[in-house]
Every structure is written in C-alpha cells, then in structure tokens.
Design a protein around this motif. Structure first.
Motif, PDB file in Angstrom:
ATOM      1  N   GLU A  77      38.755  45.999  42.084  1.00 35.61           N
ATOM      2  CA  GLU A  77      39.257  46.765  40.938  1.00 35.61           C
ATOM      3  C   GLU A  77      39.959  45.875  39.907  1.00 35.61           C
ATOM      4  OE1 GLU A  77      42.680  50.283  40.429  1.00 35.61           O
ATOM      5  OE2 GLU A  77      42.579  49.025  42.198  1.00 35.61           O
ATOM      6  N   GLN A  78      40.623  44.826  40.388  1.00 37.34           N
ATOM      7  CA  GLN A  78      41.442  44.000  39.482  1.00 37.34           C
ATOM      8  C   GLN A  78      40.606  43.261  38.456  1.00 37.34           C
ATOM      9  OE1 GLN A  78      41.666  43.756  42.892  1.00 37.34           O
ATOM     10  NE2 GLN A  78      43.412  45.123  43.043  1.00 37.34           N
ATOM     11  N   VAL A  79      39.339  43.004  38.768  1.00 39.17           N
ATOM     12  CA  VAL A  79      38.490  42.253  37.842  1.00 39.17           C
ATOM     13  C   VAL A  79      38.303  43.030  36.541  1.00 39.17           C
ATOM     14  CG1 VAL A  79      36.181  41.295  37.505  1.00 39.17           C
ATOM     15  CG2 VAL A  79      37.323  41.028  39.698  1.00 39.17           C
ATOM     16  N   THR A  80      38.167  44.343  36.664  1.00 40.81           N
ATOM     17  CA  THR A  80      37.883  45.128  35.466  1.00 40.81           C
ATOM     18  C   THR A  80      39.144  45.647  34.783  1.00 40.81           C
ATOM     19  OG1 THR A  80      37.669  47.094  36.838  1.00 40.81           O
ATOM     20  CG2 THR A  80      35.658  45.899  36.355  1.00 40.81           C
ATOM     21  N   LEU A  81      40.302  45.283  35.314  1.00 37.10           N
ATOM     22  CA  LEU A  81      41.562  45.841  34.819  1.00 37.10           C
ATOM     23  C   LEU A  81      41.773  45.613  33.319  1.00 37.10           C
ATOM     24  CD1 LEU A  81      43.271  47.258  36.845  1.00 37.10           C
ATOM     25  CD2 LEU A  81      44.676  45.233  37.098  1.00 37.10           C
ATOM     26  N   VAL A  82      41.695  44.354  32.887  1.00 41.07           N
ATOM     27  CA  VAL A  82      41.982  44.025  31.485  1.00 41.07           C
ATOM     28  C   VAL A  82      40.941  44.631  30.532  1.00 41.07           C
ATOM     29  CG1 VAL A  82      42.050  42.110  29.842  1.00 41.07           C
ATOM     30  CG2 VAL A  82      43.399  42.001  31.944  1.00 41.07           C
ATOM     31  N   PRO A  83      39.631  44.412  30.805  1.00 50.09           N
ATOM     32  CA  PRO A  83      38.648  45.021  29.881  1.00 50.09           C
ATOM     33  C   PRO A  83      38.751  46.548  29.831  1.00 50.09           C
ATOM     34  CG  PRO A  83      37.584  43.443  31.345  1.00 50.09           C
ATOM     35  CD  PRO A  83      38.971  43.604  31.834  1.00 50.09           C
ATOM     36  N   PHE A 106      32.680  52.054  31.888  1.00 51.07           N
ATOM     37  CA  PHE A 106      33.885  51.727  32.654  1.00 51.07           C
ATOM     38  C   PHE A 106      33.632  50.799  33.843  1.00 51.07           C
ATOM     39  CE2 PHE A 106      35.082  55.728  30.543  1.00 51.07           C
ATOM     40  CZ  PHE A 106      36.200  55.262  29.865  1.00 51.07           C
ATOM     41  N   LEU A 166      39.989  35.446  41.782  1.00 53.36           N
ATOM     42  CA  LEU A 166      40.098  36.365  42.921  1.00 53.36           C
ATOM     43  C   LEU A 166      38.716  36.834  43.366  1.00 53.36           C
ATOM     44  CD1 LEU A 166      41.746  38.435  44.753  1.00 53.36           C
ATOM     45  CD2 LEU A 166      41.577  39.991  42.837  1.00 53.36           C
ATOM     46  N   TRP A 214      32.556  41.764  30.530  1.00 55.03           N
ATOM     47  CA  TRP A 214      33.589  41.407  29.561  1.00 55.03           C
ATOM     48  C   TRP A 214      34.722  40.590  30.222  1.00 55.03           C
ATOM     49  CZ3 TRP A 214      36.353  45.470  25.936  1.00 55.03           C
ATOM     50  CH2 TRP A 214      36.732  44.822  24.765  1.00 55.03           C
ATOM     51  N   ALA A 215      35.032  40.902  31.477  1.00 58.69           N
ATOM     52  CA  ALA A 215      36.107  40.183  32.166  1.00 58.69           C
ATOM     53  C   ALA A 215      35.822  38.686  32.171  1.00 58.69           C
ATOM     54  CB  ALA A 215      36.264  40.705  33.593  1.00 58.69           C
ATOM     55  N   GLN A 226      43.886  42.037  48.314  1.00 57.75           N
ATOM     56  CA  GLN A 226      44.314  42.800  47.141  1.00 57.75           C
ATOM     57  C   GLN A 226      45.715  43.372  47.302  1.00 57.75           C
ATOM     58  OE1 GLN A 226      40.419  44.970  47.343  1.00 57.75           O
ATOM     59  NE2 GLN A 226      40.679  44.975  45.143  1.00 57.75           N
ATOM     60  N   SER A 275      41.698  36.890  37.638  1.00 53.17           N
ATOM     61  CA  SER A 275      40.956  37.902  38.401  1.00 53.17           C
ATOM     62  C   SER A 275      39.543  37.431  38.717  1.00 53.17           C
ATOM     63  CB  SER A 275      40.955  39.241  37.669  1.00 53.17           C
ATOM     64  OG  SER A 275      40.382  39.110  36.408  1.00 53.17           O
ATOM     65  N   PHE A 285      50.007  42.630  32.061  1.00 58.16           N
ATOM     66  CA  PHE A 285      50.705  43.779  31.491  1.00 58.16           C
ATOM     67  C   PHE A 285      52.209  43.595  31.306  1.00 58.16           C
ATOM     68  CE2 PHE A 285      46.804  45.218  33.559  1.00 58.16           C
ATOM     69  CZ  PHE A 285      46.149  45.677  32.426  1.00 58.16           C
ATOM     70  N   PRO A 326      37.737  56.399  34.021  1.00 60.15           N
ATOM     71  CA  PRO A 326      37.286  55.168  34.687  1.00 60.15           C
ATOM     72  C   PRO A 326      36.845  55.393  36.138  1.00 60.15           C
ATOM     73  CG  PRO A 326      39.256  54.731  33.423  1.00 60.15           C
ATOM     74  CD  PRO A 326      39.068  56.224  33.425  1.00 60.15           C
ATOM     75  N   PHE A 365      41.327  48.317  30.294  1.00 54.07           N
ATOM     76  CA  PHE A 365      42.526  48.620  29.527  1.00 54.07           C
ATOM     77  C   PHE A 365      42.243  48.542  28.024  1.00 54.07           C
ATOM     78  CE2 PHE A 365      46.444  47.199  27.387  1.00 54.07           C
ATOM     79  CZ  PHE A 365      47.301  48.223  27.753  1.00 54.07           C
ATOM     80  N   ILE A 366      41.513  47.492  27.613  1.00 58.67           N
ATOM     81  CA  ILE A 366      41.182  47.356  26.188  1.00 58.67           C
ATOM     82  C   ILE A 366      40.292  48.522  25.737  1.00 58.67           C
ATOM     83  CG2 ILE A 366      40.050  45.899  24.455  1.00 58.67           C
ATOM     84  CD1 ILE A 366      40.788  43.481  26.201  1.00 58.67           C
ATOM     85  N   ILE A 367      39.306  48.872  26.577  1.00 60.54           N
ATOM     86  CA  ILE A 367      38.407  49.977  26.225  1.00 60.54           C
ATOM     87  C   ILE A 367      39.192  51.283  26.096  1.00 60.54           C
ATOM     88  CG2 ILE A 367      36.528  51.423  27.102  1.00 60.54           C
ATOM     89  CD1 ILE A 367      35.330  48.828  28.313  1.00 60.54           C
ATOM     90  N   ILE A 381      36.332  37.403  28.564  1.00 62.56           N
ATOM     91  CA  ILE A 381      37.745  37.312  28.167  1.00 62.56           C
ATOM     92  C   ILE A 381      38.426  36.111  28.820  1.00 62.56           C
ATOM     93  CG2 ILE A 381      39.996  38.477  28.256  1.00 62.56           C
ATOM     94  CD1 ILE A 381      38.541  41.120  28.074  1.00 62.56           C
ATOM     95  N   PRO A 395      33.004  46.382  31.459  1.00 60.47           N
ATOM     96  CA  PRO A 395      34.228  45.668  31.873  1.00 60.47           C
ATOM     97  C   PRO A 395      33.965  44.456  32.756  1.00 60.47           C
ATOM     98  CG  PRO A 395      34.604  48.015  32.025  1.00 60.47           C
ATOM     99  CD  PRO A 395      33.146  47.840  31.703  1.00 60.47           C
ATOM    100  N   ILE A 396      33.003  44.548  33.672  1.00 67.88           N
ATOM    101  CA  ILE A 396      32.758  43.398  34.556  1.00 67.88           C
ATOM    102  C   ILE A 396      32.281  42.203  33.736  1.00 67.88           C
ATOM    103  CG2 ILE A 396      31.204  42.490  36.319  1.00 67.88           C
ATOM    104  CD1 ILE A 396      31.355  45.263  37.649  1.00 67.88           C
TER     105      ILE A 396
END
Lengths: 319, 308
Positions: free
Chosen positions: A163-169, B45, B289, B52-53, B245, B286, B274, A189, A171-173, B56, B49-50
């Motif tokens: 889950e942590q991998v997608t946290l930042v993107p 979602f 990780l 994009w991570a 985790q 991440s 954050f 999500p 959040f931006i979305i 970024i 995001p994957i």
C-alpha cells in the motif's frame, strides 16, 4: 490410546495460550471500567485503582458496589438511616465513576460520529467492492474477449504491491480531484483493490458453462444471466469477500490519518489516535474509547466467524 | 449504433472469413461493460499511482515546478541516518517475528488439530479474535501494559523477582518490546490456514508410518512438516510482507523513538511524505521498500522450493 491421554494436556496448553492472547483485550475492558480516585468511609485519602501498583486485575467498582450495598442493608436493618444514606451515596459514586469515562467520551468527543463514519464507510465500500468485483470476476472467469489475459494479469500482479508504494501518487490524485478531507477519499481508492477480483474469478471458474449456455438458449439477456444465475451461485464467495473487505476498511489506519484532517469526519482508528494524542496519560479514558471501537468488530466477528475461517482456507488453496 | 444497411452484408462476410479485432471487441461489448467499473477505479487508484510512484521518485516537486533529478533521492535515502536505522530495525523486526509467527502457528495448529470439532471452533475463534481487532486498539492497550509504574508487564515480571523495566522508554528495550508484542499476538490467520492444510494430509501416510513404528514426534517431523511446505512458503511470504510494513504500533506507541531506535520503513515514509512533504524522497523510499519485498518474496520462493 496416546491421543486420549494427550488431549487434556493439549487443551490445558491451548487454554493457557488463549488466556495470554486474549489478556490485552480483557485489559482494555477492565481498565475502561476501573474505579478512579475513590474514597470510602474506611479510607483516609482517595485511591485511584486505574493507576495502582500492583495493578487491579478486575474493575474494583464491582466488588466495592456490592460491599457498599451490603453495608447499606445492614445499616438499614440496624435502623441507622444516616449511615445507610452514606453508603447509598457511595454506591452512586462508585457507579458514576466506573462509567465516568464513557460519559465523558460520549459528551465531549465525537466518538459517536466516528462510529457512524466507520460503519457507513465500511458498509458502502464493501457493497460496491462486492458488486464490481463479482462483475469483473464473472467476465474474467466465463467470457473470452480480446485483452482478457492482459487485464487479468495486470490486476493480479498488483496484489503483491504494498500500500505504501501508491501513497504519495494517490494523495496527489485525491487532492487534484478535490477529495481531500472528504469521505470519498476513504471510499474510492479501496475500490481499486485487486484481491476481490482474483477471489471471485477463482470461485466462478467452478460454475459449469452449461448453466450459462442453457440460460442463453432460453433467451435470457446477459444482465439477467448475471442477476439470476451468477449472483445466487456466487453468494458464498461474495460473503467471504464482503466480511474481509469490511474488516479491512473498518481497521484501515494509515490512509485515513493522511487524507482526513477534520476530526468530525474521522473513522474510529483515526479518531482513537487523536484521542490518544490529546490524553496521553489518561488510560481509563483511552481504554473507554478503545472499548467503543472494539465491541462492534468483536460482535461482527462472532456473528460471521464461520465465513472468516472458510475465507482464509479459500485463499490458501490455489487454482 | 453503426447500422448502415448497405454495409451489413459485406461486414458479415468479413466475420465469416476471419473476425477482425474490432468485430471481436464489438461482439463482446457486454464483457467490457461488466469490467468497466472495476477498471475505472483500478486505473485511477492503482495502475496510475504505481507507475507514477516510480516517476515521482526521480522528481523534485515544488509547489509549481517539477524537476527531474535522477537517482538523487535514492542516494539521499541511503545516506540518511534515519532511513538506515529504519531499514535495520525493520529487517531485525522481521527476522525475529516471522519465524516466531510460523512456529507459533504451527505448534498451536498441531495442538488444535486432534481435538473435537467444538473445541476446534472455540480455539480457532479465540486465537483469531485479536487479529480482527484493530491494531490501533491493541497498540493503545500495550502501551498501557508497558507502562513503567502501573503497567501489567512490570507487575508480572515483579513476580519473578525482576526489577521494573522502562520498556518503551529506553533505546535498548523499545524495539524488543515491540517484537515481544508482535510475538504474543496469536497468528490467527496462520493457525487457521495451517489447520486446513493439516486436515488435507492423507491419513494413510500416518498409518504407513505407524506400521513402520514411528512415534508421534517422528510423524510430525517427517510427514506433517514436509507436507506443509507450500503452506509454510505462503505464510512466510505473507507474514514477511506484513512485518515489513509495521507502522501502527510505531506511531501509536513510540513515534520511532527513543532516538531512532524504533524507526521503521513505513513510519519514515509516512513522515517524509506527510510531515516534511518531500514527495520525491518518500517515493524513492517506498520504491526501495517495494524492491526489498520483491527480492524477499523471490528468494523465499526459491529457497523453499528448490530443496524439495
């Protein structure tokens, strides 16, 4: 013969382990109802049983209430009404102080809002996930169309990604979609989770094609086939997916503390964190909050425990 | 939709010969319709995001600007003492707790298996109950149980003549305290999965061993454990991912302290993203990780598979 001899031994060992593992939960409830800063007629100063060394292993209010009640009755029998009234007042005090943390919790914190938020978000998310995952799982199990395998493997391969991998993107979305600090940020999500599609597909593979073919020959529309044949047959898997999703959403913590700032919009786990941050040392109060959060999920578990066990073993058996 | 009657016959003849991709897609539009809702949420979602991570993690994101900085954040991560401490602590935590999970789950399942169905159900539920309870609640009560002056733990070790310990308050005991906590929470899912796997082992194997004069310990070591290997593999991978985790206990009980003694990867990622709003660095962390977990999973898979 050996088995018969060993049974009581293993039951004893298991009971001991079970007591140790359930002790923390017991300690939540015990502390929540523990008697704080209390002074009866025999004490020279108030004592807090919450913070006592050695710790009291049960809520002292229970025994204290009974003993004050007995003393009151004795005084009444002896005709000493004044003394009886003293004990009567102490009984009220014991009761009020034992339940005091809950009173404060319900009047001064939005705990009921958290409870409601948790409940409706978990129910809504679960309902949507079960529906869309059953639809997707059905098609991936029973239909043949271009792109099917790519879609299947792309979805499945995200199951292992933490889950942590997608946290930042994410959040931006969520911010771009202006969903920050709304319940949509908690609901949407989760609808992307891959696990349910996999579970439903594996389950629906076992449904015989003939059933669907027969319905087609009878002129049933695709929607009707799904509604009248697939949904009833998929019910066991849907129940499993539903309860696991419910628990997952109910207990979600990392994401809710990131996207919800407004205390009134929080779910229980996030709310408990703010409770602890504001009352670091008031353990009776904190444990009262923990009790409110723990009781619903424990009841939920006791009702559906069969499905938990079925679901876990379903996940373990592949193909 | 596309109902030009003049095109109909020629179209059909095309289908008869060899269906083109487009006609196949059109024929299956119901399938895509059923998939659509999941695909929309999955794309927005999960998939985006994957990908994009990773992007970024190579960026410096300002309020209005985005600069590509190559591997800067990866170097930064490995040079930072917090991240290194977190990496080490997380690794240590996993190395200690995962074997403990597996052994406890195996032993408890083995103890439950010969029992009657009523006691089986009772114990399965008793051991699974703490797993459904939110980790936030469990962390709150353990913080209380670890309390120096009034906590249950110092009371219990006092029985055995030990001096009270400031469990979470000193660097030497903070991480071990979190490990003890993890070990003492029963591995509910593991127990149930092991139980199911044990019930699937054919009784004839045990009967054959009995004829050869094997005792119960030998039967357990020579039949049960080898037969459970795929289950063990599955549980090791799942619990390694879970242990790696670890987060809720950290933020609720120690905040990563004292010092960096209980910093873990996810807690550092959370703080970087954050609290410091350094999205580039957090994404790099991440991704690291993720790569570690992938490496672990592949290695464990190979290790437990090859020596069959």
């Amino acid at each position: 013969m050996i088995r018969k001899l060993k049974k009581p031994v293993s039951i004893t060992i298991l009971l001991a382990i079970a007591i140790v593992s359930l002790l923390p939960l017991y300690w939540v409830f015990s502390t929540a109802f523990q008697l704080p800063s209390y002074q009866n007629e025999e004490m020279d100063r108030p004592v807090s049983y919450v913070e006592s060394a050695p710790p009291k292993l049960y809520p002292v209010g229970i025994t204290e209430y009974i003993s004050q009640w007995q003393k009151k009755r004795e005084a009444e029998r002896a005709g000493d009404l004044e003394q009886a009234e003293v004990h009567g007042e102490l009984m009220t005090e014991v009761r009020e102080k034992s339940f005091g943390a809950f009173n404060r919790l319900f009047t001064r914190t939005p705990v009921m809002k958290w409870l409601f938020n948790s409940l409706y978000i978990a129910v809504l998310t679960t309902a949507i996930i079960v529906l869309i995952d059953t639809m997707a799982g059905y098609v991936l199990a029973k239909k043949d169309f271009p792109g099917k395998w790519i879609i299947f493997w792309v979805i499945i391969s995200t199951m292992m990604i933490p889950e942590q991998v997608t946290l930042v993107p994410t959040f931006i979305i969520v911010q771009e979609l202006q969903l920050f600090d709304t319940h949509w940020a908690l609901i949407l999500p989760n609808l992307a989770l891959a696990f349910g599609v996999f579970l439903m597909r594996q389950f629906l593979l076992s449904i015989p094609d003939e059933l669907i073919e027969a319905a087609k020959i009878d002129g049933a529309s695709e929607w009707k086939i799904f509604y009248k044949i697939i949904l009833p047959l998929a019910r066991p898997a849907m129940a499993t997916l539903g309860i696991f999703t419910f628990v997952l959403v109910w207990n979600a913590f990392l994401w809710p503390i990131i996207v919800i700032n407004d205390v009134d919009l929080m779910t229980l786990p996030a709310g408990l964190k703010t409770l602890q941050d504001a009352n670091l040392a008031d353990f009776k109060f904190l444990m009262a909050g923990a009790t409110v959060a723990a009781v619903p999920i424990i009841i939920f578990f006791l009702i559906f425990q069969r499905y938990f066990i079925k679901g876990l073993t379903m996940g373990g058996v592949k193909e | 939709m596309n109902s030009n009657p003049n095109l109909q016959p020629s179209n059909e003849s095309v289908i008869m010969k060899k269906p083109t991709l487009w006609t196949k897609i059109k024929k299956n539009k119901v399938a895509y319709f059923f998939l659509m809702p999941k695909l929309i949420f999955f794309t927005i979602f999960m998939l985006i995001p994957i990908i994009w991570a990773f992007i970024i993690s190579f960026q410096d994101r300002g309020v209005f600007t985005v600069d590509y900085v190559g591997f800067k954040h990866y170097f930064e991560a490995f040079q930072s003492p917090i991240f290194r401490a977190a990496l080490w602590n997380t690794f240590l935590y996993t190395i200690v707790t995962v074997p403990a999970f597996i052994i406890t789950a195996l032993v408890i399942a083995a103890l439950i298996q010969p029992l009657g169905s009523i006691s089986q159900t009772f114990f399965r539920s008793a051991f699974y109950l703490p797993t459904v309870t939110s980790m936030v609640i469990i962390a709150m009560v353990w913080r209380w149980m670890y309390n120096y002056r009034f906590g249950l733990f110092n009371y219990i070790i006092g029985f055995f003549g030990f001096e009270p310990v400031n469990w979470l308050g000193q660097t030497s005991t903070a991480l071990p305290s979190l490990m003890i906590m993890a070990i003492l929470i029963p591995p509910g899912a593991g127990i149930i999965i092991y139980l199911a796997a044990m019930n699937n082992i054919s009784p004839s194997l045990y009967e054959a061993a009995e004829i050869d004069g094997a005792n119960s310990f030998q039967k357990f070591m020579k039949i049960t454990i080898p037969m459970l290997k795929p289950t063990t593999l599955y549980l090791v991978i799942i619990s390694t991912i879970g242990s790696f985790q670890v987060f809720t206990q950290i933020i609720m009980m120690t905040g990563g302290g004292p010092g960096y003694s209980t910093e873990t990867l996810v807690h550092v990622i959370y703080k970087t993203a954050f609290r410091d709003f350094n999205f580039g660095l957090a994404s790099a962390q991440s991704v690291i990780l993720f790569l570690i977990l992938m490496g672990f999973a592949i290695a464990q898979f190979k290790a437990l598979r090859t020596d069959k």
